[in-house]
Design an enzyme around this catalytic site. Structure first.
Site, mmCIF file in Angstrom:
data_model
loop_
_atom_site.group_PDB
_atom_site.id
_atom_site.type_symbol
_atom_site.label_atom_id
_atom_site.label_comp_id
_atom_site.label_asym_id
_atom_site.label_seq_id
_atom_site.Cartn_x
_atom_site.Cartn_y
_atom_site.Cartn_z
ATOM 1 N N HIS A 78 -0.108 0.752 9.709
ATOM 2 C CA HIS A 78 -1.555 1.188 9.150
ATOM 3 C C HIS A 78 -2.366 1.800 10.447
ATOM 4 O O HIS A 78 -3.564 2.041 10.051
ATOM 5 C CB HIS A 78 -2.282 0.048 8.272
ATOM 6 C CG HIS A 78 -1.504 -0.572 7.346
ATOM 7 N ND1 HIS A 78 -0.694 -1.844 7.528
ATOM 8 C CD2 HIS A 78 -0.976 -0.469 5.954
ATOM 9 C CE1 HIS A 78 -0.231 -2.102 6.569
ATOM 10 N NE2 HIS A 78 -0.375 -1.230 5.583
ATOM 11 N N GLY A 101 0.777 -1.332 -0.059
ATOM 12 C CA GLY A 101 0.211 0.055 0.075
ATOM 13 C C GLY A 101 0.872 1.365 0.027
ATOM 14 O O GLY A 101 2.095 1.329 0.377
ATOM 15 N N SER A 102 0.484 2.259 -0.493
ATOM 16 C CA SER A 102 1.063 3.594 -0.539
ATOM 17 C C SER A 102 0.807 3.941 0.947
ATOM 18 O O SER A 102 0.115 3.800 1.685
ATOM 19 C CB SER A 102 0.522 4.613 -1.510
ATOM 20 O OG SER A 102 0.722 4.116 -2.844
ATOM 21 N N GLY A 103 1.428 5.398 1.132
ATOM 22 C CA GLY A 103 1.365 5.969 2.651
ATOM 23 C C GLY A 103 2.632 5.443 3.397
ATOM 24 O O GLY A 103 2.454 6.227 4.412
ATOM 25 N N HIS A 104 3.455 4.570 2.836
ATOM 26 C CA HIS A 104 4.574 4.350 3.695
ATOM 27 C C HIS A 104 5.876 4.801 3.254
ATOM 28 O O HIS A 104 7.145 4.402 3.652
ATOM 29 C CB HIS A 104 4.654 2.862 3.948
ATOM 30 C CG HIS A 104 3.601 2.095 4.108
ATOM 31 N ND1 HIS A 104 3.038 2.412 5.440
ATOM 32 C CD2 HIS A 104 2.773 1.169 3.558
ATOM 33 C CE1 HIS A 104 1.862 1.328 5.399
ATOM 34 N NE2 HIS A 104 1.602 0.967 4.682
ATOM 35 N N LYS A 112 5.667 -7.913 2.318
ATOM 36 C CA LYS A 112 5.263 -7.724 3.614
ATOM 37 C C LYS A 112 4.138 -8.590 3.817
ATOM 38 O O LYS A 112 3.144 -8.626 3.443
ATOM 39 C CB LYS A 112 4.856 -6.368 3.782
ATOM 40 C CG LYS A 112 6.158 -5.278 3.553
ATOM 41 C CD LYS A 112 5.954 -4.082 4.275
ATOM 42 C CE LYS A 112 4.856 -3.030 4.027
ATOM 43 N NZ LYS A 112 4.795 -2.863 2.354
#
Lengths: 333, 333
Positions: free
Chosen positions: A219, A54-57, A105
């Site tokens: 998250h 996922g993006s946001g990391h 992951k």
């Protein structure tokens, strides 16, 4: 919600355009399906090292594409697994004839979608293997996971396997190294504040002014407990003890220590925490051979930190020191 | 206040201990008076390049100490000027016999204290010069300033002058280059949220949920106006227009574009903003030769960003590309 964005539904695509504009010499971006690819890919005869999630990391994973690290990254929507066609496109664009290793992951969606992609690639006659990382000691299962979550250790895994592949290791060797890294790496994190996912528009959870979440996921998933705020001199040992006692790391072990900001925690606090971790490890007779300090495996603007320890030998230190040239990690060239 | 610290009164000293522990090969830290010094200082025959200012803007300045950039940094208390004895100690520890150049952000306290230190050093027979940077176009005078503030351009100044000094430029040449950089660099920033200074314990200002501060300073000082939140496609042109029209930058100009996070803004948003700035500059016929994107000149955990443009020629680009090896900026070695 206060963010520097346009439409929440295009935030990942818009950010990828900016990433491509910022680093034309290192990488290129394909938008649909979204893949960040090393500028000189495919590299003939080299194992392709691919990750995603996922993006946001950020900078994980797109900011770690380049010489000596990832050949491609597959960015999903914010906090959402990438789709199999993204991973398939990444394999197709980076396949130099020596196969591909997917570093995944441990989240249910990620594992499933990378597996599907590996099957699709196998049908195209590419030798594709996967290694799953699950370094978070905080909880046994979690919101998005059967088993432990993959967190900060992912960056160390990508660096070491990326360096080995760059030096010419074959797919078997890269896979074996990846498993050794996964076996020897452990992490734990905490949060002071919650992130806000753009398409949600509200903080992911509520924490009182005097509370922190210990063992948080990247998250914002719940960890071990909510505890009252405490000074760094109590907090850092709490995280480190959980990490050290899990493997366990023992007197005489040589390690890479990675002190990671979850995004919103300033370097002033992060270096302060790092200094405490170094002293505690010295007291235990654990030898810090290399260190990394900064916001690398983040959760948007969440304030908090994580500690990661990786047990290393001479060969792994050599791989750590190998040249790397990516937007976020760069040395030796 | 939610922070990973112990006692607010020791936060800078504690963070410096962590910085020293994290980067023993690059720098050393002296605690009283506080100075961060390049590991191999003094470098015989080399001009010493020294900067400093209040803490809370990390990695500026301590994270920019090392080969090809700063010889020493003087960290004051959070958002507070360093004292003359810190600067004097920095000069004494880095003087390689070729004099020292002090790069000073234009805040009243900084200018005064660096000036005093230069006089003290001159009494010790060291040739010390100062160049003041005031790149922030937002306001003419401000809370802590007569004249414009020094902000993001400081990092570009430190890189270019640091590279010149590393290559053997003498004090006159370094001073002349620094003035050229100051003449050709402009910045403007904005904030979505306020930072909290540890020894204050409260946010530095209040912003409503639908408000942003345009032209903010890096200590949360007021800027040009409070405006309703707007999409990135409106915000980025607003910042860029102010920067471009000030110098002014003109069609055919070659520039370094620096898209800076104020600390709390995630890379996802920052790259998105960077992409917009690149497109706008292309539309204006301004040629982006190099770019830097990340949290480098920060205001603790403040969410927000700034844009900096520096007009460059071939010689300045060569200096930008020269090897640098510091905690925060590293390439070519």
């Amino acid at each position: 919600m206060k963010k520097i964005i346009n439409d929440p539904s295009t935030v990942v695509a818009d950010a990828l355009s900016g990433l491509a504009a910022a680093h034309p010499e290192l990488l290129r971006v394909q938008q649909d399906p979204a893949v960040v690819v090393r500028a000189d890919a495919p590299v003939s005869g080299k194992v392709a090292v691919i990750s995603g999630g996922g993006s946001g990391h950020e900078p994980l994973h797109g900011g770690l594409v380049g010489h000596g690290m990832l050949d491609a990254a597959c960015p999903g929507a914010v906090f959402t697994s990438p789709t199999p066609d993204q991973v398939q496109a990444a394999v197709a664009q980076t396949n130099g004839g020596a196969g591909a290793l997917l570093l995944v992951k441990n989240y249910t969606g990620d594992v499933l979608n990378f597996e599907t992609a590996a099957e699709l690639a196998a049908a195209d006659d590419v030798d594709v293997r996967s290694v799953v990382i699950d370094d978070d000691v905080a909880v046994a299962d979690s919101t998005f996971t059967a088993g432990r979550r993959g967190v900060g250790g992912t960056l160390l895994l990508e660096k070491l396997v990326g360096a080995a592949a760059q030096r010419g290791a074959n797919l078997d060797e890269c896979e074996r190294l990846a498993k050794t890294v996964v076996d020897g790496v452990r992490s734990m994190g905490m949060a002071l504040t919650a992130p806000t996912v753009p398409h949600v528009g509200e903080p992911s959870f509520e924490l009182a002014d005097n509370e922190m979440e210990i063992g948080i996921g990247i998250h914002g998933e719940p960890g071990r407990e909510r505890a009252p705020l405490e000074p760094a001199d109590a907090l850092v040992p709490r995280l480190l003890d959980a990490v050290v006692s899990d493997l366990p790391f023992e007197r005489g072990d040589r390690v890479i220590l990675f002190t990671n900001s979850m995004g919103g925690t300033p370097l002033l606090e992060l270096y302060l925490a790092h200094g405490i971790a170094e002293r505690l490890l010295a007291d235990r007779g654990i030898v810090v051979e290399r260190r990394l300090v900064g916001p690398y495996v983040t959760s948007l603007e969440m304030q908090g930190m994580s500690l990661t320890l990786l047990r290393v030998d001479d060969q792994m230190l050599e791989l750590w020191d190998e040249p790397v040239c990516t937007p976020a990690l760069r040395w030796g060239m």
